[in-house]
Motif scaffolding. Structure first.
Motif: not given
Lengths: 429, 326
Positions: B227-228, B233-235, B262-265, B267-269
């Protein structure tokens, strides 16, 4: 002794006999003494009062089997008298009032109270529906036999589904022994809890707590299975969704003793009518999608749904002028039922005689009433109606004490000219 | 206007006037109106960073804060906005007033209306409450959150934060994550961001995304990493803790594992991603402190600052309209 009355020069529609054509009736002592179909009434004696209908529609008085008033317990909303006046103005000559009053109509004394009040008011026929369970709480059976003896026509817990399947099974079996039909609202209580609207894009946009349409089908499937188990006569209290209609169709094909109703509101409006949180359109069950509405119209046209009710539920301004999810559900409908129904004739969707049947012969046959037909010997409950007269509904001018009509501002066709109950004129323009 | 920074003066002198009496829903607005509000808000940001923060644009006006739901941050944001513009600000707390004595919302509105306020800022737990109120009063009504419906000033301040961070909104990929179902912030943001040309996605477990959301012209993801992926932007949305105890999600720890940021997720953005949250945050539930407090990615503090400016823009625009009416 009152004078005999003759209504001549009318277009009679009598769904019970399937007649639609010119004719007239003679009323003597509150009973239809003669019906002339096609031909004239012959020579009338001098003491007969003649009403020339001038070609207007003459139909049996409407039988509305789902009406709430506020009496006893909430008289500021509506009394039996104000409801009866609204009924008379709307061409409704028989109303069946719901048991969820204060106190609940779950014992013969309250049934008796309603019948006595109705006799005193002497406007339209009023019959009670008794509670199926004590307090409409869905736990213990009410005094179904005694209430039946006292004069209740069917039993129901009104808006509240009987959740416990064992309780409904017992109610069905027990009521069957007395020949009392049981009406039940198909709504899964868990999916419905807290809901103010039907689930879908519109409710999601408005941020309203919502119930998926399938909640109706889930409960109806259970109910039909219990009807199959018990063989008891059953009334489905308002089918409003396409999914539930599929279940109903299969149940009827299996030969179950089931009659389904729907409300005029669910035939006339869809969820979009809620618009900017219009609480007059907050109903229980909530207004559905346009697909559902069309399916319900088709089901009335095909005869799958046999009875249409007003679902008259008065709610005063103070209960409606609230944020949507806090507002009371329900709409008044006694006075608008007939013109709203005629819209489906004017729009060419349902034949006129079939529409009239859903509010006359069909509910009368369902509850074993003598009215609902124009036949020799039947009670003279009659309505004269100008089929084509345009009307604009003005909620503030409705006779009901509460003015919560979603039809406010709607342009309809069909005006009640005269309403007779047992030969007495209880309303005329 | 003396005391106003030059940028703000330039915007104030524009001939555009806000055409609406109330500020109820992001869907009521059009792109031009939002652009003007954002320009105005930008000017107020400069003002708010000066030593002297006070103007008299709302001098003589009365602003009433009517918060049926507690919200310290939104209420103080409106209060500051009103005071910096020179208005008299009254905070009504219905808990201690007649609402708890059975008076209806309408009765309260009519009573308050008789005191001749110019601006009524309303928060209420029922969807549609602000709209209902606006039909019964003579002043301008600002929706500060109505049930699960809308929170349009939040969307405006979010748009302002994004525009300042990226220079534009059109073309941004924005993932709105978490409890979309119950979120007025999400509804207002979806409407406003789509109007401004952003590409909006919704991310969350199926129990927290409305079933009909696929008809909102958004992409829906139930896997947060997908999704990200590539988002600018991740809201994050706030999730009420009581909904996470086997109700809408099995547990807090399970929710954090799959839908907590978190940082791990993150990182996909996109590498330049910015993280937003309307506050107050549930740290360790929907967002990890490491992400929330990292000023190189987090816009969360900016959002609070932008909130006051955005609300000043809304109040100024509505008051100017009142001027024209009277």
């Amino acid at each position: 002794l009152s004078r005999p009355v003759a209504i001549t020069n009318a277009r009679i529609i009598d769904p019970a006999s399937g007649y639609d054509g010119p004719g007239g009736v003679i009323v003597t002592e509150g009973v239809i003494a003669d019906v002339a179909k096609g031909a004239g009434l012959g020579k009338l004696s001098a003491d007969v009062e003649v009403i020339d209908a001038g070609g207007a529609l003459l139909i049996p008085g409407l039988v509305d089997i789902r009406v709430k008033t506020g009496e006893p317990g909430a008289e500021p909303k509506e009394t039996l008298k104000s409801a009866a006046l609204a009924a008379a103005a709307g061409g409704v000559t028989t109303i069946v009032v719901q048991p969820d009053t204060h106190p609940v109509m779950d014992e013969p004394a309250v049934v008796d109270f309603i019948l006595r009040r109705a006799r005193d008011i002497e406007l339209v026929n009023v019959y009670p529906a008794g509670a199926a369970t004590k307090g409409c709480e869905g736990k213990r059976m009410a005094e179904i036999g005694l209430m039946h003896e006292a004069g209740c026509l069917y039993v129901t817990d009104a808006d509240r589904p009987i959740v416990d399947s064992k309780v409904l099974r017992r109610v069905l079996s027990y009521a069957k022994a007395f020949g009392v039909p049981v009406a039940h609202r198909p709504a899964d209580p868990w999916l419905s809890s807290g809901a103010a609207a039907s689930e879908g894009e519109f409710a999601a946009r408005l941020g309203l707590p919502s119930v998926p349409a399938i909640a109706e089908r889930i409960m109806l499937e259970r109910d039909l299975a219990l009807v199959e188990l018990t063989g008891a006569p059953f009334i489905v209290d308002q089918v409003t969704t396409a999914g539930a209609l599929e279940s109903l169709k299969r149940g009827l094909e299996r030969g179950l003793p089931v009659t389904a109703t729907t409300s005029i509101n669910h035939l006339s409006f869809n969820e979009i009518d809620i618009g900017d949180y219009r609480t007059f359109c907050k109903l229980d069950p909530p207004l559905r999608s346009e697909d559902d509405r069309q399916a319900v119209i088709a089901a009335v046209a095909s005869g799958l749904i046999q009875v249409i009710v007003s679902a008259h539920a008065p709610a005063p301004a103070e209960d409606k002028r609230l944020p949507y999810d806090e507002a009371a559900p329900g709409a008044v409908g006694l006075q608008t039922l007939l013109p709203a129904l005629l819209a489906f004739h004017h729009d060419g969707q349902i034949p006129l005689i079939d529409l009239i049947r859903t509010v006359t012969a069909a509910p009368a046959a369902l509850l074993g009433l003598a009215g609902g037909r124009i036949a020799k010997g039947a009670p003279a409950d009659l309505v004269l109606c100008d089929l084509n007269a345009p009307v604009v509904i003005d909620a503030d001018k409705l006779v009901s004490k509460s003015k919560n009509s979603p039809f406010d501002g709607r342009r309809l066709q069909g005006r009640v000219l005269r309403t007779m109950v047992d030969g007495r004129t209880v309303y005329s323009v | 206007m003396s005391g106003a920074p030059p940028g703000l003066n330039e915007v104030l002198q524009r001939t555009f006037s806000f055409p609406k009496r109330h500020f109820l829903s992001a869907t009521d607005l059009n792109e031009v109106e939002v652009a003007n509000l954002l320009d105005l808000a930008d000017g107020f940001v400069s003002l708010n960073r000066q030593t002297s923060k006070k103007l008299d644009l709302l001098k003589g006006r009365t602003l009433m804060n009517l918060f049926f739901e507690n919200s310290t941050r939104t209420q103080s944001s409106f209060e500051l906005a009103g005071k910096r513009l020179g208005a008299d600000v009254v905070n009504m707390s219905p808990r201690s007033s007649s609402i708890s004595k059975g008076e209806t919302l309408i009765d309260t509105a009519v009573t308050l209306n008789a005191m001749q306020p110019d601006l009524l800022v309303v928060r209420h737990s029922s969807s549609g409450a602000a709209s209902l109120l606006s039909q019964k009063v003579g002043c301008s009504v600002v929706n500060a959150g109505d049930g699960q419906h809308e929170h349009p000033t939040q969307a405006l301040l979010d748009a302002l934060s994004m525009r300042r961070a990226f220079g534009h909104i059109s073309g941004l990929k924005v993932a709105i994550c978490g409890d979309v179902m119950h979120s007025r912030v999400a509804r207002s943001n979806i409407a406003m961001l789509q109007m401004l040309g952003a590409n909006v996605r919704l991310v969350g477990p199926p129990t927290l995304i409305p079933a009909a959301a696929d008809r909102w012209n958004v992409e829906v993801f139930h896997d947060m990493r997908q999704g990200i992926a590539g988002c600018d932007v991740v809201m994050m949305l706030r999730l009420q803790l009581e909904r996470m105890d086997g109700v809408m999600a099995p547990s807090q720890r399970e929710y954090f594992r799959f839908f907590g940021l978190d940082r791990e997720k993150l990182a996909y953005a996109a590498p330049h991603v910015r993280v937003m949250h309307p506050g107050p945050m549930n740290r360790g539930v929907e967002i990890d402190s490491e992400v929330a407090d990292d000023l190189s990615v987090s816009l969360i503090q900016d959002q609070v600052e932008m909130g006051v400016a955005a609300r000043m823009a809304v109040l100024t625009s509505l008051a100017a309209r009142l001027e024209n009416e009277r």
